[in-house]
Design a protein around this motif. Structure first.
Motif, PDB file in Angstrom:
ATOM      1  N   ASP A  26     100.622  35.380 107.212  1.00 57.44           N
ATOM      2  CA  ASP A  26     100.807  34.230 106.328  1.00 57.44           C
ATOM      3  C   ASP A  26     102.281  34.047 105.982  1.00 57.44           C
ATOM      4  O   ASP A  26     102.823  32.948 106.061  1.00 57.44           O
ATOM      5  CB  ASP A  26     100.016  34.435 105.021  1.00 57.44           C
ATOM      6  CG  ASP A  26      98.523  34.263 105.227  1.00 57.44           C
ATOM      7  OD1 ASP A  26      98.125  33.913 106.357  1.00 57.44           O
ATOM      8  OD2 ASP A  26      97.773  34.484 104.261  1.00 57.44           O
TER       9      ASP A  26
ATOM     10  N   GLU B 203      96.929  40.861 107.152  1.00 57.67           N
ATOM     11  CA  GLU B 203      97.095  39.448 107.519  1.00 57.67           C
ATOM     12  C   GLU B 203      98.111  38.753 106.620  1.00 57.67           C
ATOM     13  O   GLU B 203      98.606  37.674 106.953  1.00 57.67           O
ATOM     14  CB  GLU B 203      95.760  38.699 107.451  1.00 57.67           C
ATOM     15  CG  GLU B 203      94.794  39.018 108.568  1.00 57.67           C
ATOM     16  CD  GLU B 203      94.011  40.301 108.319  1.00 57.67           C
ATOM     17  OE1 GLU B 203      94.065  40.815 107.168  1.00 57.67           O
ATOM     18  OE2 GLU B 203      93.382  40.801 109.261  1.00 57.67           O
ATOM     19  N   ARG B 204      98.413  39.361 105.471  1.00 58.45           N
ATOM     20  CA  ARG B 204      99.360  38.686 104.568  1.00 58.45           C
ATOM     21  C   ARG B 204     100.724  38.535 105.228  1.00 58.45           C
ATOM     22  O   ARG B 204     101.476  37.620 104.922  1.00 58.45           O
ATOM     23  CB  ARG B 204      99.462  39.420 103.239  1.00 58.45           C
ATOM     24  CG  ARG B 204     100.224  40.732 103.267  1.00 58.45           C
ATOM     25  CD  ARG B 204     100.120  41.443 101.932  1.00 58.45           C
ATOM     26  NE  ARG B 204     101.019  42.599 101.814  1.00 58.45           N
ATOM     27  CZ  ARG B 204     100.736  43.787 102.315  1.00 58.45           C
ATOM     28  NH1 ARG B 204      99.612  44.021 102.961  1.00 58.45           N
ATOM     29  NH2 ARG B 204     101.611  44.784 102.167  1.00 58.45           N
TER      30      ARG B 204
ATOM     31  N   SER C 103      95.848  43.192 102.523  1.00 53.90           N
ATOM     32  CA  SER C 103      95.438  43.040 103.918  1.00 53.90           C
ATOM     33  C   SER C 103      96.654  42.814 104.809  1.00 53.90           C
ATOM     34  O   SER C 103      97.661  42.228 104.394  1.00 53.90           O
ATOM     35  CB  SER C 103      94.463  41.872 104.054  1.00 53.90           C
ATOM     36  OG  SER C 103      95.181  40.679 104.232  1.00 53.90           O
TER      37      SER C 103
ATOM     38  N   ASN D 252      96.969  41.657  97.221  1.00 52.65           N
ATOM     39  CA  ASN D 252      96.223  41.573  98.478  1.00 52.65           C
ATOM     40  C   ASN D 252      96.972  42.424  99.491  1.00 52.65           C
ATOM     41  O   ASN D 252      98.083  42.097  99.891  1.00 52.65           O
ATOM     42  CB  ASN D 252      96.143  40.104  98.925  1.00 52.65           C
ATOM     43  CG  ASN D 252      95.307  39.946 100.180  1.00 52.65           C
ATOM     44  OD1 ASN D 252      95.123  40.888 100.944  1.00 52.65           O
ATOM     45  ND2 ASN D 252      94.804  38.734 100.377  1.00 52.65           N
TER      46      ASN D 252
END
Ligand SMILES: *[C@@H]1O[C@H](CO)[C@@H](O)[C@H](O)[C@H]1NC(C)=O
Ligand SMILES: *[C@@H]1O[C@H](CO)[C@@H](O)[C@H](O)[C@H]1NC(C)=O
Length: 434
Positions: free
Chosen positions: A40, A36-37, A34, A32
């Motif tokens: 997280d 946004e990881r 993205s 992944n």
């Protein structure tokens, strides 16, 4: 626990190094990529180091507010809750007592417990542990109450109430007790005051839940029903509601008048407020003030106990009242034809107490027994040293919605909603149970 992604990567690398020929059988999901990881990963790091995450869905589950139905035993004598103890869990009824801080249960080893008392069998719980002292010896303890004592062994097990669990919770497995402490299907007492008061020195169930942020707000609230004026009462009737972790707005009206706990130089012990005023039949009576006016707000006491002078002044304001003697020493009677009108204030608002609660029954022809008694007549409750001079029990508490707040430590009272019977005894049987 680490980041699951990191763990699986690490496993792959280790596998590859150990056996370069082996191909993992499970195909990994595509990476992944993205942006946004990183958010997280940053939140995982924050959580790992005890900080608050930025993303709301990762925040710790909010504390809970749970309403628990309680039982009114013996016409308002005690208010009872059900707890589950052990593995597999067994259910027990316990007196809900804001005037003490220990939890105890009658043990199946108890010879002095009343016949018919449901008893906790320590050998039937796989999670029960004896709590030993520094020398490895079992700890034998005696808990002293104003009305008697219990003795037994300190133990710990998982204890639950209304969906909340404390594991392990220390409590006393009672093997000896003075008579009169238990009645009916009740097996013990759950103390709901502060740890500093606990003979077992254990953190009380409610306080453990506050400390572990299990409550939405650090409060316990009571609505207590009235059956004292109902002739057709069973031993157990609906007792109202204990709300753990907050309040229940259907049960009260208007503001909750919070008063900070009095006399807490070394932290709170009892739920203690100063009695700031008492009004009887419309006139204010003279009562001790300051440190001589400390009152424990106590769901585990049926009546209202006060200092000798204050109680004498209260009945002096009721024409035809007289002091009783012998077994009834400390009590007063008054003409049954008189409708009592008494209000108590604790630094804020003044709260009327219903005549239905103050008149606890006929003692002799035409004379009725008053629900306010002299605490110092033969009572074990010590005076001075920051101990309460008043014990404000259910006689008062049935007339208000009461909120016990840990932080900042305070007790609040509010007017009962019509659904909960209303304040000042307007209705003796609440709409909620009609
Ligand atoms: C990639 O991670 C972001 C952030 O956690 C997430 O919102 C998104 O759904 C993920 N995409 C895929 C394809 O798994
Ligand atoms: C509030 O009290 C009412 C009446 O007892 C009850 O029906 C309701 O479930 C309670 N609400 C909560 C959140 O406990």
């Amino acid at each position: 626990m680490g980041h699951p992604l990191l763990i699986s990567l690490l496993a792959l690398v280790t596998l590859a190094l150990a056996d370069p020929l082996r191909v993992p059988l499970v195909r990994r999901a595509p990476r992944n990529t993205s942006i946004e990881r990183f958010a997280d990963a940053a939140d995982f790091t924050r959580l790992k180091y005890g900080l608050d995450p930025v993303q709301p869905q990762l925040r710790r589950r909010a504390g809970q507010t749970v309403g628990i139905s309680i039982i009114n035993q013996d016409q308002d004598s005690s208010y009872i809750g059900t707890i589950s103890v052990g593995t597999p869990s067994q259910q027990f009824n316990v007196v809900l007592d804001t005037g003490s801080s220990d939890l105890w249960l009658a043990s199946s080893q108890c010879l002095a417990c009343p016949r018919g008392t449901p008893e906790f069998n320590p050998s039937s719980s796989s999670s029960l542990q004896e709590v030993t002292g520094s020398s490895g010896q079992p700890q034998q303890l005696t808990i002293q109450y104003g009305s008697g004592s219990v003795a037994g062994l300190l133990a710990q097990d998982t204890v639950g109430m209304g969906g909340f669990t404390v594991n392990p919770q220390k409590f006393l497995l009672v093997e000896q007790m003075t008579s009169g402490l238990l009645d009916g299907d009740v097996s013990g007492i759950m103390g709901l005051a502060f740890q500093a008061l606990a003979t077992t020195q254990a953190t009380p169930f409610w306080e453990a839940l506050v400390n572990n942020n299990q409550f939405a707000s650090p409060e316990m609230s009571f609505w207590l029903t009235r059956f004292i004026d109902d002739q057709n009462t069973q031993q157990n009737e609906p007792g109202g509601e204990l709300t753990l972790g907050g309040t229940n707005s259907t049960l009260f009206e208007g503001n909750i008048d919070f008063q900070n706990l009095a006399n807490v130089p070394n932290g709170p012990t009892f739920w203690m407020l100063e009695v700031s005023g008492v009004t009887v039949q419309g006139q204010s009576v003279q009562i001790p003030t300051g440190s001589s006016a400390l009152a424990a707000i106590d769901t585990g006491t049926t009546l209202i106990g006060g200092p000798t002078d204050a109680v004498a002044a209260i009945y002096a304001a009721i024409p035809g009242s007289s002091q009783l003697s012998g077994q009834m020493a400390g009590f007063y009677s008054f003409p049954c034809s008189t409708t009592l009108s008494v209000s108590m204030a604790f630094g804020g608002q003044s709260w009327p107490v219903s005549d239905a609660d103050l008149n606890v029954g006929t003692v002799s022809s035409g004379q009725c027994l008053g629900g306010i008694f002299d605490l110092n007549a033969g009572s074990n409750v010590g005076s001075g040293n920051g101990n309460p001079q008043w014990v404000v029990g259910d006689t008062f508490l049935k007339n208000v919605y009461s909120v016990f707040r840990a932080n900042p430590p305070a007790v609040g009272f509010a007017q009962l909603s019509d659904a909960a019977g209303g304040s000042s005894g307007a209705s003796s049987f609440p709409l909620l149970y009609k």
